[in-house]
Motif scaffolding. Structure first.
Motif, PDB file in Angstrom:
ATOM      1  N   TRP A  87       0.799  -1.227   0.000  1.00 30.09           N
ATOM      2  CA  TRP A  87       0.000   0.000   0.000  1.00 30.09           C
ATOM      3  C   TRP A  87       0.830   1.275   0.000  1.00 30.09           C
ATOM      4  O   TRP A  87       0.525   2.193  -0.781  1.00 30.09           O
ATOM      5  CB  TRP A  87      -0.981  -0.008   1.172  1.00 30.09           C
ATOM      6  N   PRO A  88       1.860   1.400   0.831  1.00 26.15           N
ATOM      7  CA  PRO A  88       2.636   2.650   0.806  1.00 26.15           C
ATOM      8  C   PRO A  88       3.277   2.910  -0.563  1.00 26.15           C
ATOM      9  O   PRO A  88       3.291   4.030  -1.050  1.00 26.15           O
ATOM     10  CB  PRO A  88       3.698   2.453   1.892  1.00 26.15           C
ATOM     11  N   GLU A  89       3.790   1.844  -1.172  1.00 22.34           N
ATOM     12  CA  GLU A  89       4.397   1.979  -2.497  1.00 22.34           C
ATOM     13  C   GLU A  89       3.342   2.372  -3.523  1.00 22.34           C
ATOM     14  O   GLU A  89       3.573   3.260  -4.367  1.00 22.34           O
ATOM     15  CB  GLU A  89       5.063   0.661  -2.909  1.00 22.34           C
ATOM     16  N   ALA A  90       2.177   1.735  -3.461  1.00 17.36           N
ATOM     17  CA  ALA A  90       1.098   2.056  -4.404  1.00 17.36           C
ATOM     18  C   ALA A  90       0.684   3.515  -4.257  1.00 17.36           C
ATOM     19  O   ALA A  90       0.531   4.235  -5.255  1.00 17.36           O
ATOM     20  CB  ALA A  90      -0.093   1.135  -4.174  1.00 17.36           C
ATOM     21  N   GLU A  91       0.536   3.953  -3.019  1.00  8.77           N
ATOM     22  CA  GLU A  91       0.115   5.341  -2.797  1.00  8.77           C
ATOM     23  C   GLU A  91       1.153   6.325  -3.331  1.00  8.77           C
ATOM     24  O   GLU A  91       0.807   7.335  -3.950  1.00  8.77           O
ATOM     25  CB  GLU A  91      -0.146   5.574  -1.314  1.00  8.77           C
ATOM     26  N   GLN A  92       2.414   6.023  -3.122  1.00  8.09           N
ATOM     27  CA  GLN A  92       3.477   6.897  -3.632  1.00  8.09           C
ATOM     28  C   GLN A  92       3.429   6.958  -5.167  1.00  8.09           C
ATOM     29  O   GLN A  92       3.572   8.029  -5.762  1.00  8.09           O
ATOM     30  CB  GLN A  92       4.837   6.379  -3.165  1.00  8.09           C
ATOM     31  N   LEU A  93       3.207   5.801  -5.797  1.00 10.24           N
ATOM     32  CA  LEU A  93       3.126   5.768  -7.254  1.00 10.24           C
ATOM     33  C   LEU A  93       1.898   6.531  -7.753  1.00 10.24           C
ATOM     34  O   LEU A  93       1.975   7.258  -8.758  1.00 10.24           O
ATOM     35  CB  LEU A  93       3.118   4.321  -7.749  1.00 10.24           C
ATOM     36  N   TRP A  94       0.765   6.396  -7.047  1.00 14.50           N
ATOM     37  CA  TRP A  94      -0.435   7.148  -7.451  1.00 14.50           C
ATOM     38  C   TRP A  94      -0.196   8.648  -7.310  1.00 14.50           C
ATOM     39  O   TRP A  94      -0.682   9.441  -8.129  1.00 14.50           O
ATOM     40  CB  TRP A  94      -1.653   6.712  -6.644  1.00 14.50           C
TER      41      TRP A  94
ATOM     42  N   VAL B 118       1.606   9.680 -10.343  1.00 12.37           N
ATOM     43  CA  VAL B 118       0.672   9.774 -11.471  1.00 12.37           C
ATOM     44  C   VAL B 118      -0.058  11.109 -11.401  1.00 12.37           C
ATOM     45  O   VAL B 118      -0.193  11.824 -12.405  1.00 12.37           O
ATOM     46  CB  VAL B 118      -0.339   8.601 -11.466  1.00 12.37           C
ATOM     47  N   ARG B 119      -0.515  11.448 -10.218  1.00 14.05           N
ATOM     48  CA  ARG B 119      -1.286  12.681 -10.053  1.00 14.05           C
ATOM     49  C   ARG B 119      -0.438  13.924 -10.342  1.00 14.05           C
ATOM     50  O   ARG B 119      -0.948  14.927 -10.832  1.00 14.05           O
ATOM     51  CB  ARG B 119      -1.873  12.740  -8.651  1.00 14.05           C
ATOM     52  N   GLN B 120       0.858  13.862 -10.025  1.00 15.67           N
ATOM     53  CA  GLN B 120       1.732  15.000 -10.343  1.00 15.67           C
ATOM     54  C   GLN B 120       1.828  15.194 -11.854  1.00 15.67           C
ATOM     55  O   GLN B 120       1.867  16.326 -12.339  1.00 15.67           O
ATOM     56  CB  GLN B 120       3.119  14.788  -9.743  1.00 15.67           C
ATOM     57  N   LEU B 121       1.876  14.095 -12.588  1.00 13.14           N
ATOM     58  CA  LEU B 121       1.989  14.174 -14.043  1.00 13.14           C
ATOM     59  C   LEU B 121       0.643  14.400 -14.729  1.00 13.14           C
ATOM     60  O   LEU B 121       0.580  15.015 -15.793  1.00 13.14           O
ATOM     61  CB  LEU B 121       2.615  12.880 -14.590  1.00 13.14           C
ATOM     62  N   ASP B 122      -0.411  13.893 -14.112  1.00  7.73           N
ATOM     63  CA  ASP B 122      -1.760  13.971 -14.683  1.00  7.73           C
ATOM     64  C   ASP B 122      -2.742  14.226 -13.539  1.00  7.73           C
ATOM     65  O   ASP B 122      -3.329  13.286 -12.999  1.00  7.73           O
ATOM     66  CB  ASP B 122      -2.086  12.664 -15.415  1.00  7.73           C
ATOM     67  N   PRO B 123      -2.907  15.489 -13.139  1.00  7.47           N
ATOM     68  CA  PRO B 123      -3.698  15.812 -11.938  1.00  7.47           C
ATOM     69  C   PRO B 123      -5.144  15.318 -11.966  1.00  7.47           C
ATOM     70  O   PRO B 123      -5.742  15.133 -10.905  1.00  7.47           O
ATOM     71  CB  PRO B 123      -3.655  17.337 -11.881  1.00  7.47           C
ATOM     72  N   ASN B 124      -5.695  15.105 -13.132  1.00  5.87           N
ATOM     73  CA  ASN B 124      -7.089  14.661 -13.235  1.00  5.87           C
ATOM     74  C   ASN B 124      -7.218  13.192 -13.624  1.00  5.87           C
ATOM     75  O   ASN B 124      -8.265  12.779 -14.127  1.00  5.87           O
ATOM     76  CB  ASN B 124      -7.857  15.542 -14.221  1.00  5.87           C
ATOM     77  N   ASN B 125      -6.173  12.422 -13.391  1.00  6.17           N
ATOM     78  CA  ASN B 125      -6.229  11.005 -13.725  1.00  6.17           C
ATOM     79  C   ASN B 125      -7.233  10.322 -12.797  1.00  6.17           C
ATOM     80  O   ASN B 125      -7.038  10.273 -11.576  1.00  6.17           O
ATOM     81  CB  ASN B 125      -4.843  10.371 -13.566  1.00  6.17           C
ATOM     82  N   PRO B 126      -8.335   9.797 -13.362  1.00 10.31           N
ATOM     83  CA  PRO B 126      -9.386   9.236 -12.502  1.00 10.31           C
ATOM     84  C   PRO B 126      -8.926   8.044 -11.667  1.00 10.31           C
ATOM     85  O   PRO B 126      -9.351   7.891 -10.527  1.00 10.31           O
ATOM     86  CB  PRO B 126     -10.497   8.846 -13.476  1.00 10.31           C
ATOM     87  N   GLN B 127      -8.037   7.223 -12.209  1.00  9.05           N
ATOM     88  CA  GLN B 127      -7.543   6.073 -11.447  1.00  9.05           C
ATOM     89  C   GLN B 127      -6.738   6.532 -10.240  1.00  9.05           C
ATOM     90  O   GLN B 127      -6.873   5.978  -9.150  1.00  9.05           O
ATOM     91  CB  GLN B 127      -6.688   5.161 -12.325  1.00  9.05           C
ATOM     92  N   ALA B 128      -5.901   7.545 -10.437  1.00  6.19           N
ATOM     93  CA  ALA B 128      -5.087   8.050  -9.328  1.00  6.19           C
ATOM     94  C   ALA B 128      -5.981   8.702  -8.279  1.00  6.19           C
ATOM     95  O   ALA B 128      -5.815   8.462  -7.077  1.00  6.19           O
ATOM     96  CB  ALA B 128      -4.052   9.042  -9.848  1.00  6.19           C
ATOM     97  N   LEU B 129      -6.939   9.514  -8.718  1.00  7.96           N
ATOM     98  CA  LEU B 129      -7.845  10.174  -7.774  1.00  7.96           C
ATOM     99  C   LEU B 129      -8.638   9.146  -6.983  1.00  7.96           C
ATOM    100  O   LEU B 129      -8.774   9.259  -5.762  1.00  7.96           O
ATOM    101  CB  LEU B 129      -8.778  11.121  -8.529  1.00  7.96           C
ATOM    102  N   PHE B 130      -9.161   8.134  -7.671  1.00  5.32           N
ATOM    103  CA  PHE B 130      -9.940   7.089  -7.015  1.00  5.32           C
ATOM    104  C   PHE B 130      -9.075   6.326  -6.010  1.00  5.32           C
ATOM    105  O   PHE B 130      -9.450   6.154  -4.844  1.00  5.32           O
ATOM    106  CB  PHE B 130     -10.524   6.129  -8.049  1.00  5.32           C
ATOM    107  N   SER B 131      -7.913   5.887  -6.448  1.00  4.13           N
ATOM    108  CA  SER B 131      -7.046   5.088  -5.582  1.00  4.13           C
ATOM    109  C   SER B 131      -6.557   5.884  -4.383  1.00  4.13           C
ATOM    110  O   SER B 131      -6.532   5.373  -3.261  1.00  4.13           O
ATOM    111  CB  SER B 131      -5.863   4.541  -6.384  1.00  4.13           C
ATOM    112  N   LEU B 132      -6.189   7.128  -4.604  1.00  2.00           N
ATOM    113  CA  LEU B 132      -5.758   7.962  -3.481  1.00  2.00           C
ATOM    114  C   LEU B 132      -6.919   8.230  -2.529  1.00  2.00           C
ATOM    115  O   LEU B 132      -6.727   8.306  -1.313  1.00  2.00           O
ATOM    116  CB  LEU B 132      -5.143   9.265  -3.989  1.00  2.00           C
ATOM    117  N   GLY B 133      -8.119   8.350  -3.081  1.00  3.05           N
ATOM    118  CA  GLY B 133      -9.300   8.494  -2.229  1.00  3.05           C
ATOM    119  C   GLY B 133      -9.518   7.262  -1.367  1.00  3.05           C
ATOM    120  O   GLY B 133      -9.805   7.370  -0.168  1.00  3.05           O
TER     121      GLY B 133
END
Length: 166
Positions: free
Chosen positions: A21-28, A31-46
Motif C-alpha cells: 500500500w505505501p508503495e502504491a500510494e506513492q506511485l499514485w 501519477v497525479r503529479q503528471l496527470d492531476p485529473n487522472n481518474p484512477q489516481a484520484l480514485f485510488s488515493l481516495g
C-alpha cells in the motif's frame, strides 16, 4: 529517467494488488503529479485516504474522480458507500442511481439500491429490486464471494415477501 503515466499506473496497480500500500500510494501520487485529473489516481488515493480514516480528504478525491470519470461505476458505488457511512441518504441514493444509469445491469448497484430501499422505503420495493438483481445474477454456484452474502439476503427477502403475498 521518468516513467510515463501509463507505466506508473501499471506499477501502482501491481503494488496495490500485491498489498504494498505505501508503495502504491506513492506511485499514485506520482501519477497525479503528471496527470492531476487522472481518474484512477484520484480514485485510488481516495480509497487510501478512506482506509487511513481520512474521510473528508478521501471524499474530496472521490468527488474529483467522479468529475474526471462521471460514469465510472466503481467510483459511484464507492461514493454511495461513503455517503451511507455518513448517513446522507439522498446523496447515497443519487450515487447509486448514477451507477445504474451508467449500467442498468450492474448487480452491485442493484443490490445497493435494494439495500437503500430496505432501509428507507418498503419491503415490497426492496424485494422487487432484489428480485431483479437475482434475475440477472449468475447461478448461485457462480456468485462472486464479494456479493454472496448480499445475494443470499436478497433471496431470503424475496422469498419472505412472496410468502407474505400468499
Amino acid at each position: 529517467m521518468t516513467q510515463s503515466v501509463a507505466q506508473l499506473v501499471m506499477s501502482a496497480g501491481q503494488a496495490a494488488n500485491a498489498g504494498r500500500w505505501p508503495e502504491a500510494e506513492q506511485l499514485w501520487q506520482q501519477v497525479r503529479q503528471l496527470d492531476p485529473n487522472n481518474p484512477q489516481a484520484l480514485f485510488s488515493l481516495g480509497i487510501h485516504a478512506l482506509q487511513r480514516g481520512a474521510t473528508e480528504p478521501g471524499l474530496k478525491l472521490l468527488l474529483a474522480a467522479r468529475s474526471a470519470a462521471p460514469h465510472d461505476k466503481a467510483v459511484l458505488l464507492t461514493l454511495a458507500n461513503v455517503y451511507r457511512q455518513r448517513n446522507d441518504a439522498p446523496a447515497e441514493r443519487e450515487a447509486i442511481d448514477a451507477a445504474l444509469t451508467a449500467d442498468a445491469y450492474f448487480v452491485p448497484a442493484l443490490l445497493a439500491r435494494a439495500n437503500w430501499l430496505e432501509r428507507h422505503d418498503t419491503a415490497a420495493a426492496a424485494a422487487e429490486t432484489y428480485r431483479n438483481a437475482l434475475k440477472i445474477s449468475p447461478p448461485e454456484s457462480h456468485w462472486p464471494s464479494a456479493h454472496r452474502e448480499q445475494l443470499q439476503h436478497a433471496r431470503q427477502l424475496v422469498d419472505r415477501h412472496a410468502k407474505s403475498l400468499t
